[in-house]
Write an enzyme that holds these catalytic residues in place. Structure first.
Site, short mmCIF file in Angstrom:
data_model
loop_
_atom_site.label_atom_id
_atom_site.label_comp_id
_atom_site.label_asym_id
_atom_site.label_seq_id
_atom_site.Cartn_x
_atom_site.Cartn_y
_atom_site.Cartn_z
N ASP A 56 -8.83 -6.74 -4.38
CA ASP A 56 -8.66 -5.33 -3.96
C ASP A 56 -9.48 -4.24 -4.68
O ASP A 56 -9.20 -4.05 -5.90
CB ASP A 56 -7.04 -5.11 -4.31
CG ASP A 56 -6.55 -3.83 -3.30
OD1 ASP A 56 -7.08 -2.95 -3.18
OD2 ASP A 56 -5.24 -3.64 -3.15
N HIS A 110 -7.73 -5.37 -0.17
CA HIS A 110 -6.68 -4.78 -0.01
C HIS A 110 -5.77 -5.18 1.00
O HIS A 110 -4.82 -5.53 1.03
CB HIS A 110 -6.76 -3.17 0.19
CG HIS A 110 -5.60 -2.52 0.30
ND1 HIS A 110 -4.88 -2.32 -0.95
CD2 HIS A 110 -5.16 -1.61 1.15
CE1 HIS A 110 -3.68 -1.63 -0.76
NE2 HIS A 110 -4.00 -1.11 0.75
N SER A 127 0.84 -0.96 -0.14
CA SER A 127 0.17 0.04 0.02
C SER A 127 0.96 1.23 0.05
O SER A 127 1.85 1.49 -0.87
CB SER A 127 -1.03 -0.09 1.25
OG SER A 127 -2.14 0.74 1.20
#
Lengths: 400, 400
Positions: free
Chosen positions: A331, A361, A163
């Site tokens: 995601d 995610h 991320s």
């Protein structure tokens, strides 16, 4: 040429002088002074500091082959990788701290020890607040590099992150290719997409529209924009989790003892999913600074590896660092096609891996079994790969 | 048995008494009084009215085979189907008003002529405001059925709708199977998912946290919660549009003449996508009532065809109305697997169709070419299908 002989593996090698006297004690939070930090956009942060933690003994050459793994945290993470990646960082784990020296910094602009909006300004001791400049992912990586240099480390074996941490890892490969042997870039894209900017800006607005925000200078006001921050997190959480997983867990069920189907709408009578989201929001609001949330979310809005480098694909093609790309099939925030884009265009693709999970995610934080395999595979591949520095010396010709 | 002979096709048949003297003039907004309406949850709306519009001449049997198509609008739509579905409703179009009599109601709780929070309460003439009860999708369908009965129409050929309109179409088939010959259910699910409830509740909170909301009674206050409503719409819009389409259009571009990458974050210096979303939000806030937005979004939260019917799949299996299911491949809000679920479980699947588009959920409103084919196909199939009433008479055995 052949790869470096395994007898020089720094994980067993103790022949070099290691900068361990400069490094924090195992697992302890420590700080590095950066002095006056200049952002890419031209603002200054005097007295900037980064907080970090370290696990595992440093071995190898501080300026060459060594056993340092730089782990990068996500938006609301911190330097305690052994906590938020507890299944993957530690003795015997995928990032085995018996073998590797894992270092994790709190991002510049954060609120877990690094300088951010809630830190005292060196001029007056009051919180930086609205005076804290915008920082971007490149600033994060630049600050981390300066901090490592301060610690006597001029090369790392790998940079690994998911991320926002993946965005930092990717920028590391483009800003400082000679500093890293390999990179593992997880659940991120080459730049913020329009949709991401939209949903992230909604979160920023949620905080900044809270009357307690006081234009970013709430610190001395006695107010705290907890409601706005909690609302931002509720929204973010819906992008961190797969819609299938959320539906499997909560569906349209009522929260126990409440009736969301009464004759009038009543916010006290909730669906179970709203109770869950409220819990997530309140939990984050208690532990995280609203100013840092805005600052780091804005850094994600500005993530764009193509800026000033001739566009995304030209930037990726120029990458000299062997890079593994990892994505999650469900995601919502960083859809898998974004990692496919990275894998097609990155100059030196080490491997590609897909985490298969209903979680979305956050799977890179929760699917320990799959991530364990992926990270072990990454480290194994990365050890067979000469660093960009070594290749530069030999003219870029090498064999695995 | 064979299908009804084509000579009885009501679209050519003028032998029946048509209730055209009761119907609104072509395209004109008209109202139907429902009297005292009782919601499923047990609240009452005295003096309830529905607004509607009609295009095309009524032909056929008001209580049997006729040419009425009931078109159902989405969340912030209205009765003007010839406007919001302008490419599909009109002379020569897929829903050909030379052949079909198209009727479209404004949903109960709306703000385009039907009774909703902004309507005057019969007791005191002040806006209903917070006194307006929660309504659900079943209440919408029940109100529409009452209104049709008031207009002398006791059967319709088909009910057709997308998104919230699709939810109404689906509830119609389960509440009043003898009233409809066929249904076309577009871009919706059998019930609100946990994710949908979460994101929809975020929109409700955005409105109700605006200080101008005044607990739903802002109408006489001089305040209007425009900011909260605009923020809700910005968020909603990110679920109405595919992330690929938004990224293709805006990416990480700056709004012309603005610099979102300056040394400090500045809401006046925007990414193009945020300018676009602000435009969408402001546009909706100018044309739509915040109370109706909350009421209708809450109706979507409560959408659950399984409630009181033994669960989703039992409810779907019991459906006797031939139903076509349509979805969009890139729909974030109602992902295509939800339409696949409908198609697997609905008792009488007429056909399944996928709109392929980067646009996402809104594709049913924007991809005219594909929707034209789908709706023509639906009507053709629906004409080969005896109505549920006819099958009930013949014991359910029929051949196409």
């Amino acid at each position: 040429m052949t790869p470096p002989a395994r007898t020089t593996n720094p994980r067993q090698d103790t022949s070099h002088d290691a900068p361990t006297d400069l490094l924090a004690a195992e697992g302890q939070l420590a700080h590095v002074d950066l002095g006056r930090f200049r952002t890419e956009a031209g603002a200054f942060i005097p007295g900037a500091q980064l907080a970090y933690q370290r696990w595992g003994k440093f071995r190898g050459d501080p300026a060459g082959k060594n056993n340092v793994l730089l782990v990068e945290h996500a938006l609301t993470g911190d330097s305690n990788a052994a906590d938020w990646w507890g299944g993957l960082v530690g003795p015997g784990k995928a990032l085995d701290t018996n073998e590797w020296c894992v270092i994790c910094f709190n991002a510049l602009g954060g609120c877990s020890g690094s300088t951010g909006p809630s830190s005292p300004h060196p001029d007056d001791g009051r919180a930086w607040g609205s005076r804290f400049p915008a920082v971007n992912i490149r600033d994060h990586a630049a600050a981390e590099r300066s901090a490592l240099e301060e610690l006597g480390i001029h090369h790392v074996h790998a940079v690994i992150g998911g991320s926002m941490g993946g965005a930092r890892a990717l920028e590391w490969t483009l800003l400082y290719p000679d500093f890293v042997t390999a990179a593992c870039v997880i659940a991120v894209s080459a730049r913020a997409s329009g949709w991401q900017i939209g949903i992230q800006s909604a979160q920023i607005s949620s905080v900044t529209n809270d009357p307690a925000w006081h234009d970013g200078d709430y610190y001395a006001s006695g107010d705290v924009p907890l409601a706005g921050l909690a609302a931002a997190r509720r929204l973010a959480h819906l992008t961190y989790r797969g819609e299938l997983e959320i539906d499997e867990r909560f569906g349209a069920r009522a929260q126990q003892g409440e009736n969301p189907l009464g004759p009038h709408r009543d916010p006290q009578q909730r669906f179970a999913v709203n109770s869950y989201l409220e819990h997530q929001g309140a939990k984050l609001a208690q532990r995280f600074d609203a100013g840092s949330y805005v600052t780091l979310t804005e850094a994600l809005n500005r993530h764009d590896i193509g800026r000033g480098r001739g566009g995304l694909n030209k930037a990726l093609a120029a990458s000299r660092v062997p890079t593994m790309v990892v994505g999650v099939d469900t995601d919502i925030l960083y859809p898998y096609h974004q990692q496919e884009h990275l894998s097609r265009n990155v100059g030196e693709l080490l491997a590609m891996a897909k985490v298969v999970s209903p979680v979305g995610h956050d799977a890179f934080l929760t699917e320990d079994r799959q991530m364990d395999r992926i990270l072990r595979n990454f480290l194994s591949l990365s050890e067979q790969t000469p660093s960009a520095t070594e290749r530069a010396v030999t003219g870029g010709i090498y064999a695995i």
